[in-house]
Enzyme design. Structure first.
Site, PDB file in Angstrom:
ATOM      1  N   ASN A 156      84.389  10.519  46.108  1.00 17.29           N
ATOM      2  CA  ASN A 156      85.359  11.879  46.178  1.00 17.29           C
ATOM      3  C   ASN A 156      84.878  12.963  46.221  1.00 17.29           C
ATOM      4  O   ASN A 156      85.331  14.155  46.089  1.00 17.29           O
ATOM      5  CB  ASN A 156      85.136  11.281  44.262  1.00 17.29           C
ATOM      6  CG  ASN A 156      84.463  11.506  43.731  1.00 17.29           C
ATOM      7  OD1 ASN A 156      82.948  11.149  43.985  1.00 17.29           O
ATOM      8  ND2 ASN A 156      84.082  11.357  42.630  1.00 17.29           N
ATOM      9  N   GLY A 232      78.105   6.773  41.331  1.00 16.91           N
ATOM     10  CA  GLY A 232      79.415   5.492  42.166  1.00 16.91           C
ATOM     11  C   GLY A 232      79.968   4.809  40.844  1.00 16.91           C
ATOM     12  O   GLY A 232      79.495   5.138  39.742  1.00 16.91           O
ATOM     13  N   PRO A 235      79.602  -0.883  37.998  1.00 18.26           N
ATOM     14  CA  PRO A 235      79.740  -2.159  38.979  1.00 18.26           C
ATOM     15  C   PRO A 235      78.513  -2.744  40.205  1.00 18.26           C
ATOM     16  O   PRO A 235      77.100  -2.879  40.028  1.00 18.26           O
ATOM     17  CB  PRO A 235      80.553  -2.857  38.824  1.00 18.26           C
ATOM     18  CG  PRO A 235      81.910  -2.389  38.269  1.00 18.26           C
ATOM     19  CD  PRO A 235      81.206  -1.071  38.290  1.00 18.26           C
ATOM     20  N   THR A 236      78.658  -1.391  40.648  1.00 15.99           N
ATOM     21  CA  THR A 236      77.531  -0.877  41.303  1.00 15.99           C
ATOM     22  C   THR A 236      76.058  -0.298  41.436  1.00 15.99           C
ATOM     23  O   THR A 236      75.614  -0.960  41.894  1.00 15.99           O
ATOM     24  CB  THR A 236      78.097  -0.360  42.382  1.00 15.99           C
ATOM     25  OG1 THR A 236      79.130  -0.629  43.075  1.00 15.99           O
ATOM     26  CG2 THR A 236      77.335  -0.074  44.255  1.00 15.99           C
ATOM     27  N   ALA A 237      76.158  -0.252  39.881  1.00 14.55           N
ATOM     28  CA  ALA A 237      75.359   0.626  39.912  1.00 14.55           C
ATOM     29  C   ALA A 237      74.523  -1.050  38.629  1.00 14.55           C
ATOM     30  O   ALA A 237      72.729  -1.237  38.853  1.00 14.55           O
ATOM     31  CB  ALA A 237      75.596   1.724  38.034  1.00 14.55           C
ATOM     32  N   GLU A 254      74.708   8.232  38.543  1.00 19.30           N
ATOM     33  CA  GLU A 254      75.351   9.079  37.726  1.00 19.30           C
ATOM     34  C   GLU A 254      77.175   8.270  38.302  1.00 19.30           C
ATOM     35  O   GLU A 254      77.476   7.851  38.979  1.00 19.30           O
ATOM     36  CB  GLU A 254      75.674   9.961  38.515  1.00 19.30           C
ATOM     37  CG  GLU A 254      74.580  10.681  38.390  1.00 19.30           C
ATOM     38  CD  GLU A 254      74.398  11.199  36.937  1.00 19.30           C
ATOM     39  OE1 GLU A 254      74.848  11.630  36.402  1.00 19.30           O
ATOM     40  OE2 GLU A 254      72.914  11.693  37.167  1.00 19.30           O
ATOM     41  N   CYS A 288      84.663  11.906  38.501  1.00 19.08           N
ATOM     42  CA  CYS A 288      84.087  11.244  36.977  1.00 19.08           C
ATOM     43  C   CYS A 288      83.718  11.670  35.817  1.00 19.08           C
ATOM     44  O   CYS A 288      83.898  11.610  34.939  1.00 19.08           O
ATOM     45  CB  CYS A 288      82.839  11.071  37.648  1.00 19.08           C
ATOM     46  SG  CYS A 288      81.655  12.251  37.780  1.00 19.08           S
ATOM     47  N   GLU A 469      70.190  14.987  36.395  1.00 18.72           N
ATOM     48  CA  GLU A 469      70.336  16.050  37.706  1.00 18.72           C
ATOM     49  C   GLU A 469      70.268  16.936  36.917  1.00 18.72           C
ATOM     50  O   GLU A 469      71.208  17.532  36.275  1.00 18.72           O
ATOM     51  CB  GLU A 469      70.951  15.635  38.764  1.00 18.72           C
ATOM     52  CG  GLU A 469      71.181  14.112  39.326  1.00 18.72           C
ATOM     53  CD  GLU A 469      72.468  13.478  40.103  1.00 18.72           C
ATOM     54  OE1 GLU A 469      71.967  13.018  41.063  1.00 18.72           O
ATOM     55  OE2 GLU A 469      73.307  13.408  40.193  1.00 18.72           O
TER      56      GLU A 469
HETATM   57  N1  LIG Z   1      80.921   9.491  40.654  1.00 17.01           N
HETATM   58  C1  LIG Z   1      82.142   8.004  40.417  1.00 17.01           C
HETATM   59  O1  LIG Z   1      81.244   7.978  38.873  1.00 17.01           O
HETATM   60  C2  LIG Z   1      82.011   7.620  40.068  1.00 17.01           C
HETATM   61  C3  LIG Z   1      83.096   6.619  40.184  1.00 17.01           C
HETATM   62  N2  LIG Z   1      84.352   5.336  41.366  1.00 17.01           N
HETATM   63  C4  LIG Z   1      84.840   4.820  40.723  1.00 17.01           C
HETATM   64  O2  LIG Z   1      84.249   3.286  41.043  1.00 17.01           O
HETATM   65  C5  LIG Z   1      85.272   3.109  41.599  1.00 17.01           C
HETATM   66  C6  LIG Z   1      85.109   1.932  42.830  1.00 17.01           C
HETATM   67  O3  LIG Z   1      85.135   2.487  43.900  1.00 17.01           O
HETATM   68  P1  LIG Z   1      84.053   2.958  45.160  1.00 17.01           P
HETATM   69  O4  LIG Z   1      84.380   3.549  46.351  1.00 17.01           O
HETATM   70  O5  LIG Z   1      83.802   1.166  45.532  1.00 17.01           O
HETATM   71  O6  LIG Z   1      82.695   2.907  44.446  1.00 17.01           O
HETATM   72  P2  LIG Z   1      81.472   2.336  44.686  1.00 17.01           P
HETATM   73  O7  LIG Z   1      80.646   2.013  43.272  1.00 17.01           O
HETATM   74  O8  LIG Z   1      81.034   1.079  45.550  1.00 17.01           O
HETATM   75  O9  LIG Z   1      81.122   2.877  45.972  1.00 17.01           O
HETATM   76  C7  LIG Z   1      79.561   4.307  46.067  1.00 17.01           C
HETATM   77  C8  LIG Z   1      78.749   3.546  46.831  1.00 17.01           C
HETATM   78  O10 LIG Z   1      78.182   2.917  46.406  1.00 17.01           O
HETATM   79  C9  LIG Z   1      77.622   2.044  47.677  1.00 17.01           C
HETATM   80  N3  LIG Z   1      77.003   0.281  47.176  1.00 17.01           N
HETATM   81  C10 LIG Z   1      78.467  -0.412  46.994  1.00 17.01           C
HETATM   82  N4  LIG Z   1      78.285  -1.335  46.646  1.00 17.01           N
HETATM   83  C11 LIG Z   1      76.876  -1.071  47.170  1.00 17.01           C
HETATM   84  C12 LIG Z   1      76.064  -1.838  47.155  1.00 17.01           C
HETATM   85  N5  LIG Z   1      75.978  -3.324  46.701  1.00 17.01           N
HETATM   86  N6  LIG Z   1      74.541  -1.728  47.482  1.00 17.01           N
HETATM   87  C13 LIG Z   1      74.569  -0.335  47.575  1.00 17.01           C
HETATM   88  N7  LIG Z   1      75.636   0.442  47.664  1.00 17.01           N
HETATM   89  C14 LIG Z   1      76.837   0.493  47.318  1.00 17.01           C
HETATM   90  C15 LIG Z   1      79.368   2.291  48.829  1.00 17.01           C
HETATM   91  O11 LIG Z   1      79.118   2.097  49.479  1.00 17.01           O
HETATM   92  C16 LIG Z   1      79.020   3.992  48.422  1.00 17.01           C
HETATM   93  O12 LIG Z   1      78.406   5.134  49.022  1.00 17.01           O
HETATM   94  C17 LIG Z   1      86.596   3.600  41.717  1.00 17.01           C
HETATM   95  O13 LIG Z   1      87.792   3.620  41.158  1.00 17.01           O
HETATM   96  C18 LIG Z   1      86.050   4.483  40.401  1.00 17.01           C
HETATM   97  O14 LIG Z   1      86.418   4.203  39.138  1.00 17.01           O
HETATM   98  C19 LIG Z   1      83.732   5.976  42.504  1.00 17.01           C
HETATM   99  C20 LIG Z   1      83.165   6.621  43.324  1.00 17.01           C
HETATM  100  C21 LIG Z   1      82.940   7.779  41.954  1.00 17.01           C
HETATM  101  N1  LIG Z   2      78.802  13.465  39.586  1.00 12.52           N
HETATM  102  C1  LIG Z   2      80.712  13.283  40.247  1.00 12.52           C
HETATM  103  C2  LIG Z   2      80.598  14.786  40.012  1.00 12.52           C
HETATM  104  C3  LIG Z   2      79.286  15.959  40.150  1.00 12.52           C
HETATM  105  C4  LIG Z   2      79.788  17.079  39.717  1.00 12.52           C
HETATM  106  C5  LIG Z   2      79.058  18.511  39.770  1.00 12.52           C
HETATM  107  O1  LIG Z   2      78.047  18.494  40.054  1.00 12.52           O
HETATM  108  O2  LIG Z   2      79.788  19.566  39.735  1.00 12.52           O
HETATM  109  C6  LIG Z   2      81.357  13.105  40.308  1.00 12.52           C
HETATM  110  O3  LIG Z   2      82.810  13.299  40.471  1.00 12.52           O
HETATM  111  O4  LIG Z   2      81.322  11.886  40.546  1.00 12.52           O
END
Ligand SMILES: NC(=O)C1=CN([C@@H]2O[C@H](COP(=O)(O)OP(=O)(O)OC[C@H]3O[C@@H](n4cnc5c(N)ncnc54)[C@H](O)[C@@H]3O)[C@@H](O)[C@H]2O)C=CC1
Ligand SMILES: N/C(=C\C=C\C(=O)O)C(=O)O
Length: 488
Positions: A156, A232, A235-237, A254, A288, A469
């Site tokens: 994002n 991210g 579920p990935t966390a 985060e 986020c 952070e």
């Molecule tokens: N900061 C946030 O809060 C974020 C939340 N999201 C949420 O997550 C949903 C899905 O988005 P995704 O891109 O699929 O997020 P994600 O959590 O799958 O991806 C984030 C990062 O983690 C990596 N990743 C994915 N699976 C992994 C694994 N098993 N081991 C290690 N690294 C892994 C991805 O390649 C990417 O670099 C979004 O719809 C949103 O709801 C997505 C991006 C940022």
């Molecule tokens: N971590 C995210 C935003 C952070 C913003 C900031 O440090 O100012 C996110 O959208 O995933």
């Protein structure tokens, strides 16, 4: 290459200061057209082994540089990012779908600021010392870098969030292996070109591209990577936590949010309405910290709703390069479908869609009609139990509901699994302090949104993550502390 076919941008991994090709590649799409325009290395265990080797080799020298020496290099990197601002902003906008104006004014300036901020903050840390005179002892603490840091970032805010991890990790003397999202890898690859110019020694910053399950898991599971910083989804966390558990790794997570905005009857609506439109729809709602539940006190509910919908309708969706557009395209087709499915579910539950998806017409140039665009959407008459009020949608969809009392709204705002951010709008200072204290959120903005103080802790409670952070928090995370006792 066949006539008329455009050449694809080919990225390479950056390991030990060298660009290295990969044996296979994945497609990366321009979200504003739906066309493949770039090939991203589909790295795996082999590339992680090579990166660990390079990071291991670079660690002894880099970790023995003084903070002042590392600071000079970080400042040079900040200068170079600033000098490349336009090029990086164009690339970020094309790769992510966000407006060029947002990339120019927020993403890339913040990436430069991240390097400059940690270049400065690393110079100001102190450690503790205590005395036990009756035992002729003194005790003091020292901090040392942890080692090789694994940094995983989302799609994002690609360069913004990646540099928010790289900068504190290397400032503290670690070497890093960073893995950006496979959906948005281009600006990370461009950053690699600046690393050498800035004087970062080979192997200090390694960037390995590819998918989460393949290269992300190889990085997280590697026994020589003792510290993982991840931004991210939840579920990935969970998966990262499982893979790290056998090695007792240090983790910073985060994660997502389901952030409330609480608007009291004494709020200044002139300021609150545009700020809440922005907090709901900035970066297509893909931050986020974006607001997705708006609680409005009953006495001003109708007026707020009318004015909020009017203001949302002016939040223009357009080509990312259009300077008058407030919103560009969503990240992917899959994500667009997921976000739309929430609106469909709300409608099926009897909620009202006041503007946006399924109500208004999107107007786009022919070239962008296969892009992943969606109008900013306002939902009302929705129950607190609805998935639209509970789950992270991460798109341009926000729900507006009325509330009666302060007590009632705090309870409802806290009734989700997430606890990242909240905003409170009121002109009563006592109420602001009282409510802010009771909200389960790591960040509370009152009468504003997303004003960042990088010194202070950033992060969430509950399912929004573990750790914080910021100047001191990132330093603590990327260093190990040791207590030394000296008998004299
Ligand atoms: N900061 C946030 O809060 C974020 C939340 N999201 C949420 O997550 C949903 C899905 O988005 P995704 O891109 O699929 O997020 P994600 O959590 O799958 O991806 C984030 C990062 O983690 C990596 N990743 C994915 N699976 C992994 C694994 N098993 N081991 C290690 N690294 C892994 C991805 O390649 C990417 O670099 C979004 O719809 C949103 O709801 C997505 C991006 C940022
Ligand atoms: N971590 C995210 C935003 C952070 C913003 C900031 O440090 O100012 C996110 O959208 O995933």
């Amino acid at each position: 290459m066949a006539a008329g076919k455009k050449e694809l941008l080919m990225l390479e991994n950056f390991i030990g200061g060298k660009f290295l090709p990969c044996s296979s590649y994945i497609d990366s799409y321009d979200p504003s057209t739906g066309e493949v325009y770039c090939k991203v290395p589909n790295s795996g265990k082999e590339e992680i082994e090579a990166a660990v080797g390079a990071a291991r080799e670079a660690f002894p020298a880099w970790s023995s540089w003084s903070p002042q020496e590392r600071s000079v290099v970080l400042n040079r990197l900040a200068d170079l990012v600033e000098q490349s601002l336009e090029e990086l902003a164009q690339a970020e906008s094309k790769d992510q779908g966000k407006t060029l104006s947002l990339a120019r004014t927020m993403d890339i300036p913040r990436a430069a600021q991240n390097f400059r901020f940690f270049a400065s903050s690393i110079l100001h840390h102190t450690t503790e010392c205590t005395q036990m005179d009756h035992l002729s002892c003194m005790h003091y603490t020292v901090r040392t870098p942890v080692g090789i840091a694994g940094l995983i970032s989302p799609w994002n805010l690609p360069l913004y969030l990646l540099t928010w991890k790289i900068a504190p990790a290397i400032a503290a003397g670690n070497t890093v292996i960073a893995k950006p999202s496979e959906l948005t890898s281009v600006t990370a690859w461009m950053l690699c070109k600046l690393v050498d110019k800035a004087g970062v020694p080979p192997g200090v910053i390694n960037i390995v591209f590819g998918t989460g399950p393949r290269v992300g898991e190889a990085l997280v599971s590697h026994p020589e990577v003792p510290v993982i910083s991840f931004t991210g989804s939840q579920p990935t966390a969970e998966r990262i936590t499982q893979l790290s558990a056998p090695h007792c790794k240090k983790l910073s997570l985060e994660l997502g949010g389901k952030n409330p905005a609480i608007i009291f009857e004494d709020a200044n609506l002139e300021e609150c309405i545009p700020a809440t439109v922005r907090s709901s729809f900035a970066n297509q709602g893909e931050i986020c910290l974006c607001t997705s539940r708006i609680f409005v006190q009953k006495s001003i509910y109708s007026e707020f709703l009318k004015r909020f919908v009017e203001a949302t309708r002016k939040w223009k969706v357009g080509m990312p390069s259009d300077p008058s557009a407030s919103m560009g395209a969503l990240i992917s087709k899959t994500h667009l479908e997921k976000v739309r499915s929430y609106v469909m579910k709300a409608r099926a539950e009897g909620a009202q869609i006041l503007c946006g998806e399924g109500v208004d017409q999107l107007s786009l140039p022919l070239r962008n009609q296969a892009g992943y665009f969606m109008l900013p959407t306002v939902i009302t008459d929705v129950k607190d139990e609805s998935c639209c009020m509970k789950e992270e949608i991460f798109g341009p969809v926000t729900c507006v509901v009325p509330f009666d009392t302060e007590e009632d709204v705090i309870k409802r705002a806290n009734s989700v699994k997430y606890g990242l951010a909240a905003t409170v709008w009121s002109s009563n200072v006592s109420r602001i302090h009282r409510v802010a204290k009771k909200l389960q959120a790591g960040l509370v903005w009152t009468n504003c949104w997303l004003i960042r103080e990088l010194n202070l802790p950033f992060g969430g409670m509950k399912s929004s993550g573990i750790g914080r952070e910021g100047a001191k928090d990132s330093y603590d995370f990327f260093t190990e502390i040791k207590t030394i006792t000296v008998k004299h």
